[in-house]
Design a protein around this motif. Structure first.
Motif, PDB file in Angstrom:
ATOM      1  N   LEU A 166       0.830  -1.212   0.000  1.00 12.39           N
ATOM      2  CA  LEU A 166       0.000   0.000   0.000  1.00 12.39           C
ATOM      3  C   LEU A 166       0.863   1.260   0.000  1.00 12.39           C
ATOM      4  O   LEU A 166       0.525   2.255  -0.659  1.00 12.39           O
ATOM      5  CB  LEU A 166      -0.928  -0.012   1.214  1.00 12.39           C
ATOM      6  N   ARG A 167       1.984   1.237   0.734  1.00 12.79           N
ATOM      7  CA  ARG A 167       2.878   2.405   0.721  1.00 12.79           C
ATOM      8  C   ARG A 167       3.464   2.618  -0.669  1.00 12.79           C
ATOM      9  O   ARG A 167       3.589   3.761  -1.140  1.00 12.79           O
ATOM     10  CB  ARG A 167       4.004   2.209   1.735  1.00 12.79           C
ATOM     11  N   ASP A 168       3.836   1.513  -1.325  1.00 14.84           N
ATOM     12  CA  ASP A 168       4.388   1.637  -2.675  1.00 14.84           C
ATOM     13  C   ASP A 168       3.348   2.192  -3.643  1.00 14.84           C
ATOM     14  O   ASP A 168       3.680   2.966  -4.560  1.00 14.84           O
ATOM     15  CB  ASP A 168       4.882   0.270  -3.171  1.00 14.84           C
ATOM     16  N   MET A 169       2.077   1.804  -3.466  1.00 15.45           N
ATOM     17  CA  MET A 169       1.022   2.338  -4.329  1.00 15.45           C
ATOM     18  C   MET A 169       0.830   3.828  -4.121  1.00 15.45           C
ATOM     19  O   MET A 169       0.530   4.570  -5.064  1.00 15.45           O
ATOM     20  CB  MET A 169      -0.289   1.590  -4.069  1.00 15.45           C
ATOM     21  N   GLN A 170       1.014   4.273  -2.893  1.00 16.25           N
ATOM     22  CA  GLN A 170       0.854   5.701  -2.599  1.00 16.25           C
ATOM     23  C   GLN A 170       1.926   6.537  -3.277  1.00 16.25           C
ATOM     24  O   GLN A 170       1.728   7.729  -3.536  1.00 16.25           O
ATOM     25  CB  GLN A 170       0.905   5.928  -1.084  1.00 16.25           C
ATOM     26  N   LYS A 171       3.060   5.927  -3.558  1.00  9.96           N
ATOM     27  CA  LYS A 171       4.169   6.654  -4.193  1.00  9.96           C
ATOM     28  C   LYS A 171       3.981   6.800  -5.697  1.00  9.96           C
ATOM     29  O   LYS A 171       4.721   7.542  -6.341  1.00  9.96           O
ATOM     30  CB  LYS A 171       5.487   5.936  -3.906  1.00  9.96           C
ATOM     31  N   LEU A 172       2.999   6.073  -6.265  1.00 16.20           N
ATOM     32  CA  LEU A 172       2.766   6.167  -7.701  1.00 16.20           C
ATOM     33  C   LEU A 172       2.178   7.530  -8.059  1.00 16.20           C
ATOM     34  O   LEU A 172       1.506   8.161  -7.234  1.00 16.20           O
ATOM     35  CB  LEU A 172       1.800   5.065  -8.148  1.00 16.20           C
ATOM     36  N   PRO A 173       2.406   7.988  -9.286  1.00 20.90           N
ATOM     37  CA  PRO A 173       1.781   9.251  -9.723  1.00 20.90           C
ATOM     38  C   PRO A 173       0.254   9.142  -9.673  1.00 20.90           C
ATOM     39  O   PRO A 173      -0.312   8.047  -9.756  1.00 20.90           O
ATOM     40  CB  PRO A 173       2.288   9.411 -11.164  1.00 20.90           C
ATOM     41  N   GLU A 174      -0.393  10.273  -9.531  1.00 20.00           N
ATOM     42  CA  GLU A 174      -1.849  10.318  -9.412  1.00 20.00           C
ATOM     43  C   GLU A 174      -2.523   9.644 -10.593  1.00 20.00           C
ATOM     44  O   GLU A 174      -3.507   8.914 -10.434  1.00 20.00           O
ATOM     45  CB  GLU A 174      -2.299  11.779  -9.311  1.00 20.00           C
ATOM     46  N   GLU A 175      -1.999   9.862 -11.787  1.00 21.71           N
ATOM     47  CA  GLU A 175      -2.610   9.282 -12.986  1.00 21.71           C
ATOM     48  C   GLU A 175      -2.532   7.758 -12.957  1.00 21.71           C
ATOM     49  O   GLU A 175      -3.479   7.066 -13.334  1.00 21.71           O
ATOM     50  CB  GLU A 175      -1.893   9.816 -14.233  1.00 21.71           C
ATOM     51  N   ALA A 176      -1.400   7.233 -12.482  1.00 22.47           N
ATOM     52  CA  ALA A 176      -1.235   5.776 -12.420  1.00 22.47           C
ATOM     53  C   ALA A 176      -2.154   5.172 -11.360  1.00 22.47           C
ATOM     54  O   ALA A 176      -2.696   4.074 -11.544  1.00 22.47           O
ATOM     55  CB  ALA A 176       0.221   5.433 -12.123  1.00 22.47           C
ATOM     56  N   ARG A 177      -2.366   5.885 -10.246  1.00 24.48           N
ATOM     57  CA  ARG A 177      -3.222   5.352  -9.186  1.00 24.48           C
ATOM     58  C   ARG A 177      -4.682   5.288  -9.611  1.00 24.48           C
ATOM     59  O   ARG A 177      -5.454   4.496  -9.077  1.00 24.48           O
ATOM     60  CB  ARG A 177      -3.099   6.213  -7.921  1.00 24.48           C
ATOM     61  N   ARG A 178      -5.081   6.142 -10.574  1.00 22.38           N
ATOM     62  CA  ARG A 178      -6.475   6.174 -11.020  1.00 22.38           C
ATOM     63  C   ARG A 178      -6.804   5.055 -11.992  1.00 22.38           C
ATOM     64  O   ARG A 178      -7.988   4.814 -12.282  1.00 22.38           O
ATOM     65  CB  ARG A 178      -6.772   7.519 -11.690  1.00 22.38           C
ATOM     66  N   GLN A 179      -5.794   4.375 -12.522  1.00 20.65           N
ATOM     67  CA  GLN A 179      -6.054   3.310 -13.476  1.00 20.65           C
ATOM     68  C   GLN A 179      -6.805   2.161 -12.793  1.00 20.65           C
ATOM     69  O   GLN A 179      -6.628   1.901 -11.603  1.00 20.65           O
ATOM     70  CB  GLN A 179      -4.743   2.794 -14.074  1.00 20.65           C
ATOM     71  N   GLN A 180      -7.616   1.470 -13.590  1.00 22.38           N
ATOM     72  CA  GLN A 180      -8.473   0.419 -13.032  1.00 22.38           C
ATOM     73  C   GLN A 180      -7.656  -0.714 -12.406  1.00 22.38           C
ATOM     74  O   GLN A 180      -8.007  -1.228 -11.341  1.00 22.38           O
ATOM     75  CB  GLN A 180      -9.376  -0.145 -14.138  1.00 22.38           C
ATOM     76  N   SER A 181      -6.564  -1.097 -13.066  1.00 28.91           N
ATOM     77  CA  SER A 181      -5.736  -2.182 -12.536  1.00 28.91           C
ATOM     78  C   SER A 181      -5.118  -1.790 -11.199  1.00 28.91           C
ATOM     79  O   SER A 181      -5.042  -2.606 -10.272  1.00 28.91           O
ATOM     80  CB  SER A 181      -4.631  -2.539 -13.530  1.00 28.91           C
ATOM     81  N   ALA A 182      -4.704  -0.522 -11.065  1.00 24.05           N
ATOM     82  CA  ALA A 182      -4.108  -0.064  -9.815  1.00 24.05           C
ATOM     83  C   ALA A 182      -5.147  -0.035  -8.696  1.00 24.05           C
ATOM     84  O   ALA A 182      -4.856  -0.399  -7.552  1.00 24.05           O
ATOM     85  CB  ALA A 182      -3.492   1.318 -10.005  1.00 24.05           C
ATOM     86  N   GLN A 183      -6.377   0.382  -9.031  1.00 20.32           N
ATOM     87  CA  GLN A 183      -7.436   0.408  -8.020  1.00 20.32           C
ATOM     88  C   GLN A 183      -7.804  -1.010  -7.570  1.00 20.32           C
ATOM     89  O   GLN A 183      -8.063  -1.255  -6.383  1.00 20.32           O
ATOM     90  CB  GLN A 183      -8.666   1.118  -8.590  1.00 20.32           C
ATOM     91  N   TYR A 184      -7.806  -1.949  -8.526  1.00 16.23           N
ATOM     92  CA  TYR A 184      -8.079  -3.340  -8.163  1.00 16.23           C
ATOM     93  C   TYR A 184      -6.997  -3.882  -7.227  1.00 16.23           C
ATOM     94  O   TYR A 184      -7.293  -4.559  -6.233  1.00 16.23           O
ATOM     95  CB  TYR A 184      -8.164  -4.195  -9.428  1.00 16.23           C
ATOM     96  N   GLU A 185      -5.724  -3.585  -7.544  1.00 14.54           N
ATOM     97  CA  GLU A 185      -4.619  -4.051  -6.704  1.00 14.54           C
ATOM     98  C   GLU A 185      -4.706  -3.438  -5.313  1.00 14.54           C
ATOM     99  O   GLU A 185      -4.406  -4.097  -4.310  1.00 14.54           O
ATOM    100  CB  GLU A 185      -3.281  -3.700  -7.358  1.00 14.54           C
ATOM    101  N   ARG A 186      -5.138  -2.167  -5.245  1.00 12.62           N
ATOM    102  CA  ARG A 186      -5.248  -1.526  -3.939  1.00 12.62           C
ATOM    103  C   ARG A 186      -6.353  -2.166  -3.105  1.00 12.62           C
ATOM    104  O   ARG A 186      -6.179  -2.433  -1.916  1.00 12.62           O
ATOM    105  CB  ARG A 186      -5.517  -0.025  -4.109  1.00 12.62           C
ATOM    106  N   ARG A 187      -7.508  -2.441  -3.728  1.00  2.15           N
ATOM    107  CA  ARG A 187      -8.592  -3.106  -3.001  1.00  2.15           C
ATOM    108  C   ARG A 187      -8.163  -4.498  -2.543  1.00  2.15           C
ATOM    109  O   ARG A 187      -8.483  -4.938  -1.429  1.00  2.15           O
ATOM    110  CB  ARG A 187      -9.836  -3.199  -3.884  1.00  2.15           C
ATOM    111  N   SER A 188      -7.433  -5.198  -3.416  1.00  2.00           N
ATOM    112  CA  SER A 188      -6.946  -6.528  -3.068  1.00  2.00           C
ATOM    113  C   SER A 188      -5.977  -6.462  -1.894  1.00  2.00           C
ATOM    114  O   SER A 188      -6.020  -7.304  -0.982  1.00  2.00           O
ATOM    115  CB  SER A 188      -6.265  -7.173  -4.286  1.00  2.00           C
ATOM    116  N   ALA A 189      -5.113  -5.439  -1.895  1.00  2.00           N
ATOM    117  CA  ALA A 189      -4.149  -5.291  -0.804  1.00  2.00           C
ATOM    118  C   ALA A 189      -4.852  -4.948   0.510  1.00  2.00           C
ATOM    119  O   ALA A 189      -4.471  -5.454   1.573  1.00  2.00           O
ATOM    120  CB  ALA A 189      -3.126  -4.212  -1.159  1.00  2.00           C
ATOM    121  N   ILE A 190      -5.874  -4.107   0.438  1.00  2.00           N
ATOM    122  CA  ILE A 190      -6.602  -3.733   1.660  1.00  2.00           C
ATOM    123  C   ILE A 190      -7.329  -4.945   2.242  1.00  2.00           C
ATOM    124  O   ILE A 190      -7.284  -5.195   3.452  1.00  2.00           O
ATOM    125  CB  ILE A 190      -7.598  -2.587   1.361  1.00  2.00           C
TER     126      ILE A 190
END
Length: 699
Positions: free
Chosen positions: A432-456
């Motif tokens: 989750l910390r590594d995801m927070q370091k990604l650029p805003e545009e990359a975090r908004r992508q669907q795959s990134a959001q899925y990975e974040r939900r999976s991590a949570i």
């Protein structure tokens, strides 16, 4: 480019021994490794037999501990069983996350190593190795218990039967994963089906007003008087014994590499099926035991009215089966046979988990490298043999007594559960910390959001799993420590220290032999030395090999123990016009190694840093007793000369006729000899290379 592999690719003349071929089958080529991978229906009996079989003794141990306080405490058993089921659900969900994050087969060890550090990782590995040994011992002891429940006359041979079953399981597993899964699938599925049928019939009879009654229901119990604190500890101890139903859950995460593709999904599906079946069987059997009023005591003599002196106490499974179907019915014997088989085969889970974990540890340098070597049947056979030997030792020491062995059980598995789940919590937090370091545009992508939900979701699941397993570890430690579990808390640190020591040794060796800028090789000469005692065919073969290697200088060296031997050799040497010079070394103290070593050192001092190759003729025999009749001087000389700087050793084998028992062929004939009436081509004669002075050189 593809390469065909046929039987002709084997080393010519070397055959698999008949006994090994009968027991283990023909060797498999590396190209057939993919064929050994398991589909889900075959992986379930291989990796889940431990967890599924634990339902045969986990309810028994739970009720047995509560019965210490009297039959009134059995009313608490449903709540204790519910706690065990909740824990099992959490652990299964947690390990689904672990399989997804770490599918390489390291399981809890890999998670702890990468997220908590070296020491926690090694502690987890040590705990799992200890637990695998106890899994074999407990499963086999429990299986033998069920056999004796059906046939009490076998009780005096309890230990011998247990050891025999371990040996049988080792042999089956050495034949390969696919063959083992084929052997173990039928008993496992028969156990699931027969116990499920018994639960359905028993509960159905209860609903119809004809509840089954166990044979022990009529026995009273000599209960211990308990204080409030002792009562709480007793309930916690019953819970910890019931938690033995969780053993084997981690085996699937360690065995992911053995699954067919897609490995992660197949492993997760197998784990879910295993958990679901285990929960249903554990719950149903516990309920049926309470309905039938089963009384199973830690000390059978505490059962009022039971003849403990002449009769072994029937297992809980046997009592429930007899109450449901009748003690002499076919289904009674089917359930007893299936239970005994699946309990014995539950040891098979360890025979898959232990070697796989051992190979990972060997790869990382924490175990001997031999554990990372596949045998003829593409299994890690060294790990299987070691596990079998240690488990047999434990069974002999504890006389295959299930009640004693169960006290040592599940400590190791909950150590690995706890550290593994804590490691997974750190894994998800870091993700989750590594995801927070990604650029805003990359975090908004669907795959990134899925990975974040999976991590949570993974963080929440593993956090709950870590909390519960740590609490259970504390409970298990407190309740089982004085009952023998203290041995495990000694064994795990000792094994962990040994593994760290092995790792440090490999690290030091790697540092010592690695290439760097200071490494330079070079020599000023190349000399071959053939050690000669008498002029015989093996010596001629060694001389032939040395001359074929075309060294700059080739010498024959004789260590003179007696003057008669050296004189006879010199005359024979001259008479046969040997192609190389003969050097005689005096040995007044009748030693061999020291004079040869001194000769080589003086030679190198005089002629520079020559590379010296020593050729040693050696007999190869076919009978074990022949090795006693030969002095094996070549091996001793080779061992000592390897310590001399600048020396390499070449052992020249001479196969005696008896070696046909091993190799199927005889020694290579010398020039001019015949074999089987057929002439052998002549090898061109080699003439001596004289020194500058035309005489044999001296040191």
């Amino acid at each position: 480019m593809s390469r065909a592999v046929t039987d002709e690719s084997r080393e010519p003349g070397v055959e698999t021994p008949m006994a090994k071929r009968i027991l283990l089958g023909e060797p498999l080529t590396s190209e057939k490794l993919d064929e050994q991978l398991l589909p889900k229906k075959m992986a379930l009996p291989i990796f889940a037999s431990d967890a599924l079989s634990s339902v045969a003794y986990a309810p028994q141990e739970l009720l047995m501990i509560l019965l210490i306080g009297g039959t009134a405490l059995l009313t608490l058993s449903p709540w204790v069983a519910v706690a065990v089921v909740v824990l099992l659900i959490v652990v299964v969900l947690s390990y689904r996350q672990l399989i997804k994050a770490y599918p390489s087969g390291g399981g809890d060890y890999e998670v702890a190593s990468k997220n908590l550090g070296e020491v926690p990782g090694v502690v987890v590995a040590a705990a799992l190795l200890v637990d695998y040994v106890l899994t074999v011992a407990v499963s086999v002891a429990s299986g033998v218990d069920n056999i004796i429940s059906a046939i009490p006359e076998l009780n005096p041979a309890r230990v011998e039967i247990a050891v025999g079953f371990v040996i049988l399981i080792v042999i089956v597993n050495l034949r390969g994963v696919r063959e083992a899964s084929s052997v173990f699938a039928i008993p496992t599925y028969l156990f699931i089906g027969s116990v499920a049928l018994m639960i359905v019939v028993g509960l159905g009879r209860t609903l119809l007003g004809d509840a089954p009654v166990a044979s022990s229901a009529e026995f009273g119990v000599e209960a211990e008087s308990l204080t409030q604190v002792a009562l709480i500890l007793l309930v916690l101890r019953a819970f910890s014994s019931g938690c033995s139903a969780l053993t084997g859950v981690e085996a699937v995460s360690n065995g992911v590499p053995a699954f067919r593709k897609p490995k992660i999904r197949n492993a997760q599906t197998t784990l879910t099926l295993m958990g679901t079946i285990a929960i249903l069987l554990f719950s149903g059997l516990t309920a049926l035991a309470l309905i039938a009023n089963v009384h199973y005591a830690e000390n059978p003599c505490n059962l009022i009215g039971f003849d403990c002196a002449n009769n072994p106490q029937p297992s809980l499974m046997a009592q429930v089966a007899a109450a449901t179907f009748g003690s002499g019915s076919i289904m009674f014997f089917v359930i007893q046979a299936a239970t005994a088989c699946v309990l014995l085969l539950a040891a098979n889970t360890a025979f898959n988990g232990f070697p796989l974990l051992g190979s990972v540890l060997a790869r990382d340098g924490y175990a001997p490298k031999a554990l990372n070597t596949r045998g003829d049947r593409l299994v890690y056979s060294n790990g299987m043999v070691i596990l079998g030997i240690v488990a047999i030792g434990v069974l002999i020491v504890y006389q295959a007594n299930l009640t004693t062995l169960i006290q040592l059980y599940i400590i190791g598995v909950f150590v690995s559960f706890s550290l593994g789940q804590i490691g997974m919590v750190r894994h998800w937090r870091r993700a989750l910390r590594d995801m927070q370091k990604l650029p805003e545009e990359a975090r908004r992508q669907q795959s990134a959001q899925y990975e974040r939900r999976s991590a949570i979701s993974g963080l929440w699941i593993n956090s709950v799993g870590a909390s519960l397993t740590v609490v259970v570890l504390l409970i298990v430690t407190v309740t089982k420590f004085v009952h023998g579990a203290w041995l495990i808390f000694i064994a795990i640190p000792i094994l962990a220290v040994l593994m760290i020591g092995v790792n440090r040794y490999y690290r030091d060796v790697e540092h010592e032999i690695r290439m760097d800028d200071s490494v330079h090789f070079g020599s000023s000469g190349d000399v071959a030395i053939i050690l000669v005692n008498r002029l015989q065919k093996p010596v001629m073969k060694a001389i032939d090999y040395a001359l074929a290697a075309n060294h700059e200088k080739t010498l024959a060296v004789h260590v003179a123990i007696t003057e008669e031997e050296s004189t006879a050799l010199q005359k024979d040497w001259a008479a046969r016009d040997m192609p190389i010079p003969l050097v005689i070394i005096e040995s007044p103290y009748r030693a061999y190694t020291s004079p040869v070593t001194a000769f080589i050192k003086k030679y190198r001092e005089k002629h520079g840093a020559s590379v010296v190759t020593v050729y040693l003729p050696q007999y190869i025999v076919g009978h074990w007793w022949e090795s006693i009749l030969h002095n094996r001087r070549s091996r001793r000389l080779a061992h000592q000369l390897m310590l001399v700087h600048g020396v390499s050793i070449t052992l020249v084998p001479w196969l005696l006729d008896s070696s046909e028992l091993i190799y199927g062929r005889r020694s290579r004939p010398l020039p001019g000899q015949q074999r089987g009436g057929q002439p052998v081509a002549e090898v061109p004669a080699h003439r001596p290379r004289k020194s500058a002075a035309g005489e044999p050189p001296t040191p």
